[in-house]
Design a protein around this motif. Structure first.
Motif, PDB file in Angstrom:
ATOM      1  N   GLU A  49       8.792   2.508  -2.758  1.00  0.00           N
ATOM      2  CA  GLU A  49       8.323   1.141  -2.513  1.00  0.00           C
ATOM      3  C   GLU A  49       7.944   0.556  -3.858  1.00  0.00           C
ATOM      4  O   GLU A  49       7.317   1.227  -4.679  1.00  0.00           O
ATOM      5  CB  GLU A  49       7.129   1.127  -1.563  1.00  0.00           C
ATOM      6  CG  GLU A  49       7.499   1.514  -0.151  1.00  0.00           C
ATOM      7  CD  GLU A  49       6.390   1.245   0.860  1.00  0.00           C
ATOM      8  OE1 GLU A  49       5.245   0.962   0.458  1.00  0.00           O
ATOM      9  OE2 GLU A  49       6.682   1.314   2.054  1.00  0.00           O
ATOM     10  N   HIS A  50       8.336  -0.679  -4.094  1.00  0.00           N
ATOM     11  CA  HIS A  50       8.063  -1.316  -5.373  1.00  0.00           C
ATOM     12  C   HIS A  50       8.104  -2.831  -5.219  1.00  0.00           C
ATOM     13  O   HIS A  50       8.643  -3.355  -4.256  1.00  0.00           O
ATOM     14  CB  HIS A  50       9.072  -0.851  -6.434  1.00  0.00           C
ATOM     15  CG  HIS A  50      10.481  -1.144  -6.052  1.00  0.00           C
ATOM     16  ND1 HIS A  50      11.201  -0.342  -5.195  1.00  0.00           N
ATOM     17  CD2 HIS A  50      11.310  -2.160  -6.392  1.00  0.00           C
ATOM     18  CE1 HIS A  50      12.404  -0.849  -5.025  1.00  0.00           C
ATOM     19  NE2 HIS A  50      12.502  -1.957  -5.734  1.00  0.00           N
ATOM     20  N   ILE A  57       9.339  -4.241  -1.789  1.00  0.00           N
ATOM     21  CA  ILE A  57      10.509  -3.604  -1.188  1.00  0.00           C
ATOM     22  C   ILE A  57      10.100  -2.262  -0.602  1.00  0.00           C
ATOM     23  O   ILE A  57       9.448  -1.456  -1.260  1.00  0.00           O
ATOM     24  CB  ILE A  57      11.615  -3.361  -2.246  1.00  0.00           C
ATOM     25  CG1 ILE A  57      12.141  -4.666  -2.799  1.00  0.00           C
ATOM     26  CG2 ILE A  57      12.737  -2.494  -1.678  1.00  0.00           C
ATOM     27  CD1 ILE A  57      13.035  -5.442  -1.897  1.00  0.00           C
ATOM     28  N   GLY A  58      10.478  -2.041   0.616  1.00  0.00           N
ATOM     29  CA  GLY A  58      10.321  -0.767   1.297  1.00  0.00           C
ATOM     30  C   GLY A  58      11.423  -0.696   2.338  1.00  0.00           C
ATOM     31  O   GLY A  58      11.997  -1.717   2.711  1.00  0.00           O
ATOM     32  N   HIS A  69      18.107   2.296   6.166  1.00  0.00           N
ATOM     33  CA  HIS A  69      18.715   1.483   5.113  1.00  0.00           C
ATOM     34  C   HIS A  69      18.575  -0.002   5.424  1.00  0.00           C
ATOM     35  O   HIS A  69      19.473  -0.802   5.167  1.00  0.00           O
ATOM     36  CB  HIS A  69      20.173   1.875   4.875  1.00  0.00           C
ATOM     37  CG  HIS A  69      20.295   3.273   4.371  1.00  0.00           C
ATOM     38  ND1 HIS A  69      21.481   3.808   3.963  1.00  0.00           N
ATOM     39  CD2 HIS A  69      19.379   4.255   4.197  1.00  0.00           C
ATOM     40  CE1 HIS A  69      21.294   5.051   3.567  1.00  0.00           C
ATOM     41  NE2 HIS A  69      20.023   5.347   3.702  1.00  0.00           N
ATOM     42  N   GLU A  70      17.450  -0.359   5.988  1.00  0.00           N
ATOM     43  CA  GLU A  70      17.116  -1.746   6.315  1.00  0.00           C
ATOM     44  C   GLU A  70      15.772  -2.059   5.673  1.00  0.00           C
ATOM     45  O   GLU A  70      14.816  -1.280   5.789  1.00  0.00           O
ATOM     46  CB  GLU A  70      17.044  -1.925   7.823  1.00  0.00           C
ATOM     47  CG  GLU A  70      16.628  -3.295   8.275  1.00  0.00           C
ATOM     48  CD  GLU A  70      17.645  -4.370   7.916  1.00  0.00           C
ATOM     49  OE1 GLU A  70      17.214  -5.499   7.641  1.00  0.00           O
ATOM     50  OE2 GLU A  70      18.850  -4.094   7.909  1.00  0.00           O
ATOM     51  N   LEU A  71      15.677  -3.194   5.015  1.00  0.00           N
ATOM     52  CA  LEU A  71      14.436  -3.576   4.355  1.00  0.00           C
ATOM     53  C   LEU A  71      13.332  -3.890   5.360  1.00  0.00           C
ATOM     54  O   LEU A  71      13.595  -4.416   6.436  1.00  0.00           O
ATOM     55  CB  LEU A  71      14.671  -4.808   3.474  1.00  0.00           C
ATOM     56  CG  LEU A  71      15.584  -4.609   2.278  1.00  0.00           C
ATOM     57  CD1 LEU A  71      15.903  -5.945   1.641  1.00  0.00           C
ATOM     58  CD2 LEU A  71      14.951  -3.669   1.269  1.00  0.00           C
ATOM     59  N   GLY A  76       2.935  -8.187   3.848  1.00  0.00           N
ATOM     60  CA  GLY A  76       2.808  -7.016   3.003  1.00  0.00           C
ATOM     61  C   GLY A  76       4.120  -6.584   2.379  1.00  0.00           C
ATOM     62  O   GLY A  76       4.151  -5.789   1.449  1.00  0.00           O
ATOM     63  N   TYR A  77       5.216  -7.080   2.904  1.00  0.00           N
ATOM     64  CA  TYR A  77       6.543  -6.754   2.374  1.00  0.00           C
ATOM     65  C   TYR A  77       7.265  -8.068   2.085  1.00  0.00           C
ATOM     66  O   TYR A  77       6.668  -9.029   1.647  1.00  0.00           O
ATOM     67  CB  TYR A  77       7.313  -5.849   3.344  1.00  0.00           C
ATOM     68  CG  TYR A  77       6.725  -4.456   3.360  1.00  0.00           C
ATOM     69  CD1 TYR A  77       7.129  -3.513   2.426  1.00  0.00           C
ATOM     70  CD2 TYR A  77       5.738  -4.112   4.271  1.00  0.00           C
ATOM     71  CE1 TYR A  77       6.565  -2.245   2.401  1.00  0.00           C
ATOM     72  CE2 TYR A  77       5.168  -2.845   4.253  1.00  0.00           C
ATOM     73  CZ  TYR A  77       5.581  -1.918   3.319  1.00  0.00           C
ATOM     74  OH  TYR A  77       5.016  -0.674   3.294  1.00  0.00           O
ATOM     75  N   LEU A  78       8.538  -8.144   2.342  1.00  0.00           N
ATOM     76  CA  LEU A  78       9.292  -9.369   2.099  1.00  0.00           C
ATOM     77  C   LEU A  78       9.089 -10.344   3.252  1.00  0.00           C
ATOM     78  O   LEU A  78       9.076  -9.936   4.406  1.00  0.00           O
ATOM     79  CB  LEU A  78      10.785  -9.050   1.982  1.00  0.00           C
ATOM     80  CG  LEU A  78      11.186  -8.100   0.863  1.00  0.00           C
ATOM     81  CD1 LEU A  78      12.654  -7.747   0.974  1.00  0.00           C
ATOM     82  CD2 LEU A  78      10.878  -8.694  -0.491  1.00  0.00           C
TER      83      LEU A  78
END
Length: 127
Positions: A49-50, A57-58, A69-71, A76-78
């Protein structure tokens, strides 16, 4: 830009995701994993995660912990922003009352409008 304008009659949307994927995901993964081996890089990235300019991104995993393989999307994320040209103006169309889970609050940004299916798409698929 000139060729795009001539062909489509409008300016394209801006998308820096490819640059961000290279600079903030692939290059650091190679450096941290210490390899160019694709299988090892994928295994590293599935658990990494970055931050990138558009958010954190996670990657999602299924109930058994297998990578999908799905974002990850949502608080907290995108959260990002989907856009569409409508009547000559660039409009935000996503997220529009989107919910990360059934219990989560709706996510909508100020000024978001409903997505419109272009008339030519409707005509093509009516046939």
């Amino acid at each position: 830009m000139d060729t795009y304008l001539k062909r489509f009659g409008e300016t394209p949307t801006y998308n820096a995701d490819t640059y961000a994927a290279i600079k903030y995901t692939i290059v650091p993964a190679i450096e941290k994993a210490g390899t160019l081996d694709a299988d090892k890089l994928v295994a590293f990235m599935e658990n990494d995660e970055h931050m990138v300019p558009s958010g954190k991104i996670g990657y999602l995993k299924d109930e058994q912990g297998r990578p999908l393989h799905e974002l990850k999307w949502g608080p907290g994320y995108l959260t990002s922003l989907g856009v569409q040209w409508q009547d000559g103006e660039l409009k935000g169309v996503w997220p529009n009352k989107w919910k990360a889970t059934p219990e989560a609050p709706e996510i909508t940004y100020k000024g978001i409008v409903p997505y419109k299916i272009p008339p030519w798409v409707t005509e093509k698929y009516k046939k």
